[in-house]
Design a protein around this motif. Structure first.
Motif, PDB file in Angstrom:
ATOM      1  N   PRO A 208       0.828  -1.219   0.000  1.00 20.78           N
ATOM      2  CA  PRO A 208       0.000   0.000   0.000  1.00 20.78           C
ATOM      3  C   PRO A 208       0.856   1.259   0.000  1.00 20.78           C
ATOM      4  N   ILE A 209       0.410   2.264  -0.732  1.00 22.71           N
ATOM      5  CA  ILE A 209       1.096   3.558  -0.792  1.00 22.71           C
ATOM      6  C   ILE A 209       0.264   4.557   0.005  1.00 22.71           C
ATOM      7  N   ARG A 210       0.874   5.143   1.021  1.00 23.31           N
ATOM      8  CA  ARG A 210       0.169   6.090   1.884  1.00 23.31           C
ATOM      9  C   ARG A 210       0.839   7.461   1.910  1.00 23.31           C
ATOM     10  N   LEU A 211       1.871   7.642   1.092  1.00 19.62           N
ATOM     11  CA  LEU A 211       2.602   8.915   1.090  1.00 19.62           C
ATOM     12  C   LEU A 211       2.812   9.381  -0.349  1.00 19.62           C
ATOM     13  N   TYR A 212       2.841  10.700  -0.503  1.00 22.45           N
ATOM     14  CA  TYR A 212       3.242  11.295  -1.774  1.00 22.45           C
ATOM     15  C   TYR A 212       4.699  11.742  -1.656  1.00 22.45           C
ATOM     16  N   ALA A 213       5.367  11.843  -2.799  1.00 24.48           N
ATOM     17  CA  ALA A 213       6.746  12.338  -2.817  1.00 24.48           C
ATOM     18  C   ALA A 213       6.767  13.655  -3.577  1.00 24.48           C
ATOM     19  N   ALA A 214       6.795  14.749  -2.826  1.00 25.95           N
ATOM     20  CA  ALA A 214       6.884  16.054  -3.485  1.00 25.95           C
ATOM     21  C   ALA A 214       8.258  16.262  -4.096  1.00 25.95           C
ATOM     22  N   LYS A 215       9.254  15.549  -3.545  1.00 27.49           N
ATOM     23  CA  LYS A 215      10.619  15.676  -4.062  1.00 27.49           C
ATOM     24  C   LYS A 215      11.323  14.337  -3.905  1.00 27.49           C
TER      25      LYS A 215
ATOM     26  N   ASN B  99       6.847  12.510  -9.044  1.00 26.86           N
ATOM     27  CA  ASN B  99       5.764  12.498 -10.033  1.00 26.86           C
ATOM     28  C   ASN B  99       4.672  13.506  -9.700  1.00 26.86           C
ATOM     29  N   LEU B 100       4.953  14.442  -8.790  1.00 24.06           N
ATOM     30  CA  LEU B 100       3.994  15.501  -8.461  1.00 24.06           C
ATOM     31  C   LEU B 100       4.566  16.845  -8.900  1.00 24.06           C
TER      32      LEU B 100
ATOM     33  N   ALA C 189       1.765  19.180  -5.374  1.00 22.81           N
ATOM     34  CA  ALA C 189       2.352  18.971  -4.047  1.00 22.81           C
ATOM     35  C   ALA C 189       1.771  19.956  -3.038  1.00 22.81           C
ATOM     36  N   ALA C 190       1.590  21.214  -3.454  1.00 16.91           N
ATOM     37  CA  ALA C 190       1.003  22.205  -2.547  1.00 16.91           C
ATOM     38  C   ALA C 190      -0.440  21.847  -2.215  1.00 16.91           C
TER      39      ALA C 190
ATOM     40  N   TYR D 144      -3.790  17.710   3.502  1.00 18.22           N
ATOM     41  CA  TYR D 144      -3.421  17.001   4.731  1.00 18.22           C
ATOM     42  C   TYR D 144      -3.476  17.936   5.941  1.00 18.22           C
ATOM     43  N   GLU D 145      -3.049  19.191   5.759  1.00 24.93           N
ATOM     44  CA  GLU D 145      -3.118  20.144   6.875  1.00 24.93           C
ATOM     45  C   GLU D 145      -4.566  20.394   7.287  1.00 24.93           C
TER      46      GLU D 145
END
Ligand code: SF4
Ligand code: SF4
Length: 309
Positions: free
Chosen positions: A114-121, A166-167, A172-173, A179-180
């Motif tokens: 499972p993927i639960r995080l994004y990679a902004a960088k 890939n964002l 990403a913003a 999430y905030e």
């Protein structure tokens, strides 16, 4: 030794060395008719080819790279779970990741993780990489691999910083803001509903419990008690019973609803009877039918005698 003999000895040595050099040159020139076969270094006959042209016309000709070679890194982001293990194990800190927590499940990798995080960088600076391969070893989904690409020479060393995120910055913003907002709503629920709302809920519970208990007890003993709630129930039951009984015995009672039904039934019955006995009654509708029936009967009987005569 005289100077003259030394002079001729040096000429003889020069001619001998020149002859050896030319012999070696002619030998290689003769063998240059054939070129060495392009083989992988792992091939069994790689070191057996000692004759022929060794030089390759790069980049038109290349020697295949070994399967276990360590060259340029590549990350397949669709299979990356942004676990940060590669960053922690890198001895030269050439991998940089900026993870963003997701409000829910993002998806699954090709191996079902499972993927639960994004990679902004997700940047790898290959100018710092020492090609140790530790990052590819610890990667749990095997998405970080070393490719066979070894020629990635550039004019600016900054171009060796490869980005795999890939964002886009806007995406990403947006994910970060989502999430905030999710965290803010969660904290608001914990503080307001859990802490502040617990006090009024406790006050209403003791009031509600005694109110329910007296209501359930009179329901079980409804026939013997005389509370105001019990008086309403016995009054409603007899009101329904007499209303159903007169409907079954409609002819004997004299309620306004019963009077309409018996009046309608006799009105229809006499209307059908005179139709069957049309000759005996004297209503305007019955007088037309008896006159028409005898008019047809005599008309058929005289017809056959008319044709015979
Ligand atoms: S190969 Fe080694 S130095 Fe290069 S990124 Fe991976 S862990 Fe870091
Ligand atoms: S170890 Fe693999 S899965 Fe984890 S962040 Fe690095 S590349 Fe992604």
């Amino acid at each position: 030794m005289s100077a003259l003999s030394l002079y001729f000895r040096q000429i003889k040595s020069a001619i001998s060395s020149t002859r050896k050099g030319l012999a070696l040159t002619w030998k290689h020139a003769w063998n240059a008719r054939n070129q060495r076969t392009i083989q992988n270094v792992q091939h069994a006959d790689y070191f057996k080819s000692n004759e022929g042209v060794f030089t390759l016309e790069y980049p038109h000709q290349e020697i295949p790279t070994p399967v276990n070679g360590r060259y340029q890194l590549h990350n397949e982001m669709d299979d990356c779970i942004v676990c940060d293990k590669c960053v922690k194990v890198c001895p030269v800190d050439c991998i940089e990741i900026e993870p963003i927590k997701a409000t829910g499940l993002v998806g699954y990798t090709s191996d079902g993780s499972p993927i639960r995080l994004y990679a902004a960088k997700f940047d790898i600076d290959m100018s710092k990489c020492c090609f140790c391969g530790l990052c590819t070893t610890v990667c749990p989904t095997e998405c970080l691999t070393m490719t066979s690409e070894y020629d990635f020479s550039v004019f600016d060393v900054k171009e060796h910083n490869f980005s795999f995120a890939n964002l886009s910055p806007e995406q990403a913003a947006e994910k970060k803001q989502m999430y905030e907002q999710f965290v803010a709503e969660k904290e608001a629920l914990k503080q307001s509903s859990a802490n502040a709302a617990l006090a009024p809920v406790e006050e209403t519970k003791p009031v509600a419990k005694p109110a329910f208990k007296p209501i359930f007890k009179p329901k079980a003993d409804a026939s013997t008690e005389s509370s105001p709630a019990e008086e309403v129930k016995p009054a409603a039951k007899p009101a329904f019973k007499p209303s159903f009984k007169p409907k079954a015995d409609a002819s004997a009672e004299s309620s306004p609803a019963e009077e309409v039904k018996p009046a309608a039934k006799p009105a229809f019955k006499p209307s059908f009877k005179p139709k069957a006995d049309a000759s005996a009654e004297s209503s305007p509708a019955e007088e037309v039918k008896p006159v028409a029936k005898p008019a047809f009967k005599p008309s058929f009987k005289p017809k056959p005698p008319q044709t015979e005569s």
